[in-house]
Each structure stands twice: as structure tokens, then as C-alpha cells.
Write a protein that holds these residues in place. Structure first.
Motif, short mmCIF file in Angstrom:
data_model
loop_
_atom_site.label_atom_id
_atom_site.label_comp_id
_atom_site.label_asym_id
_atom_site.label_seq_id
_atom_site.Cartn_x
_atom_site.Cartn_y
_atom_site.Cartn_z
N ALA A 23 0.83 -1.21 0.00
CA ALA A 23 0.00 0.00 0.00
C ALA A 23 0.86 1.26 0.00
O ALA A 23 0.57 2.22 -0.72
CB ALA A 23 -0.94 -0.01 1.21
N GLN A 24 1.93 1.26 0.79
CA GLN A 24 2.82 2.41 0.85
C GLN A 24 3.51 2.65 -0.48
O GLN A 24 3.63 3.78 -0.95
CB GLN A 24 3.85 2.22 1.97
N LYS A 25 3.98 1.58 -1.09
CA LYS A 25 4.69 1.70 -2.37
C LYS A 25 3.77 2.17 -3.50
O LYS A 25 4.21 2.87 -4.41
CB LYS A 25 5.32 0.34 -2.74
N LEU A 26 2.50 1.80 -3.41
CA LEU A 26 1.53 2.20 -4.44
C LEU A 26 0.83 3.51 -4.09
O LEU A 26 0.15 4.09 -4.94
CB LEU A 26 0.49 1.10 -4.64
N GLY A 27 0.98 3.94 -2.83
CA GLY A 27 0.32 5.18 -2.40
C GLY A 27 -1.19 5.05 -2.31
O GLY A 27 -1.93 5.97 -2.66
N VAL A 28 -1.65 3.89 -1.83
CA VAL A 28 -3.09 3.64 -1.72
C VAL A 28 -3.45 3.28 -0.29
O VAL A 28 -2.58 2.88 0.50
CB VAL A 28 -3.54 2.51 -2.68
N PRO A 29 -4.72 3.38 0.11
CA PRO A 29 -5.14 3.02 1.47
C PRO A 29 -4.93 1.53 1.77
O PRO A 29 -4.97 0.69 0.86
CB PRO A 29 -6.64 3.37 1.49
#
Length: 216
Positions: A23-29
Motif C-alpha cells: 500500500a505504501q509503495k503504491l500510495g493507496v489506502p
């Protein structure tokens, strides 16, 4: 690109941490235990009860009568948006699953995200509200000894009983999944990717998932 990633995982495989990294790497919740509180609001059951029940198969009228009154959130009866008489006639395990199912679908409808557990792989590929082409279903596993070590170090399990506990938790996860989805937990036919987290380590496992999500 796959917009929604579901992470199913064996206990001690590092699936929660891997999901967070993805999620952090993709910038998503990222959603995992947050779903418990959301489902509590949907069902009128307490978060504590949902947490204790979501991976236990305890169904039937007697179970509902014995525990229902103890765990219902106070002041919820008759309030719009809270359970109806029809929904309350269901066994509590079914009420929990239905509430979590609605939350999972609602979260996926909001946009790209990573969801851990809660039969989300099955739910999102068996609803007309989500395009299954937007979903990447991942199952994370690891050798038993690695899971035991991680469970002791990171989950605080007693070393003397850790092996038994890890096996029991996985058995409960499998029973829950198999009961509510009529599929087999961990069966390769139900996932897009099955990956041994011990092969690459948690960070690189997350990188593999991110690359796959971006490229397909």
C-alpha cells in the motif's frame, strides 16, 4: 494495472506487513483490522465480538441467544441503518460475515486499495459491483518453522506453544474461509499469485506484488 489488491495469508507469514508495504509503495489506502470497526457500525455488534468471532465457526440459534445480548452494541436497536429483525434472525457468524462483506465492497468501490483477509478475494470476484479485472488476489505462505519464529518474535507467542498456536490459527482461518466461500483456503485456483514470503523476504515480496499489480 490492478486497482485493488487482496492479501490472504497464513499466520506468521508476514502478510499484514507485506500488505502495508504494498500500500505504501503504491500510495493507496490499507485496510485490515479497520474493517472490524466499520463492520461493527454496519451490524450493531461490538468490535470486540467481531474480532473474537470472525474466524470462528459458531452458528445456530442457541449460540445467537447465548451471546447476542452480551455483545450487541448498546443503544442500537431500532435505529435506522442498524440490523432489522430479519437480519438479526441470522446466526451471529453470518451477521459478522455479511457486515464485513458490505464493508469490503464499499472500500473497493471507493478506489484503489489493499485489503487483508476477510475473504476479500472471494467477495470482490463474486460481486457485480466490482470488475474482477481490477482485482489482484494474492496468497502469502511460508515454511512452518519461519512462521513460528516470526510469531514468537513479532506476535509475542509463547515459544512452548507457538507451533500448536500457529497451526490452530491457520486451521481457524481455513475453516472460516471454506465455510463462507465454499472454496478452499490457499487453493491455487482461487488466487492470481501464491508466494512464499521466506523466499525473498518481506520487502522484496512486496516489490514482487507491486510490480505485478502495475504490469497486468
Amino acid at each position: 494495472m490492478k486497482k485493488i489488491i487482496t492479501i490472504s495469508r497464513e499466520f506468521g507469514s508476514g502478510g499484514h506487513s507485506i500488505g502495508q508495504m504494498v500500500a505504501q509503495k503504491l500510495g493507496v489506502p490499507f485496510y485490515d483490522k479497520e474493517i472490524i470497526d466499520m463492520a461493527a457500525q454496519q451490524s450493531g455488534l461490538s468490535p470486540d465480538f467481531i474480532k473474537k468471532t470472525e474466524q470462528s465457526i459458531s452458528s445456530g440459534l442457541l449460540y445467537t441467544l447465548l451471546l447476542g445480548a452480551s455483545y450487541a452494541a448498546p443503544g442500537t436497536a431500532g435505529i435506522p441503518g442498524n440490523p432489522t429483525k430479519a437480519s438479526l434472525s441470522l446466526p451471529l457468524a453470518d451477521q459478522v460475515f455479511n457486515a464485513q462483506r458490505k464493508v469490503v465492497i464499499d472500500l473497493a468501490k471507493q478506489g484503489p486499495c489493499v485489503i487483508v483477509g476477510r475473504c476479500s478475494d472471494y467477495i470482490l470476484t463474486h460481486t457485480s459491483q466490482i470488475d474482477p479485472k481490477d482485482v489482484l488476489n494474492v496468497f502469502i505462505y511460508a515454511p512452518l518453522e519461519d512462521k513460528i519464529k516470526r510469531a514468537i518474535e513479532q506476535k509475542g507467542l509463547n515459544p512452548d506453544t507457538a507451533k500448536k498456536d500457529v497451526k490452530l490459527i491457520d486451521k481457524r482461518r481455513a475453516n472460516h474461509y471454506n465455510t463462507f466461500t465454499e472454496q478452499t483456503w490457499g487453493n491455487r485456483n482461487h488466487y492470481d499469485l501464491l508466494i512464499n514470503s521466506s523466499l525473498f523476504g518481506l520487502e522484496k515480496t512486496a516489490d514482487v506484488i507491486v510490480c505485478l499489480a502495475k504490469d497486468v
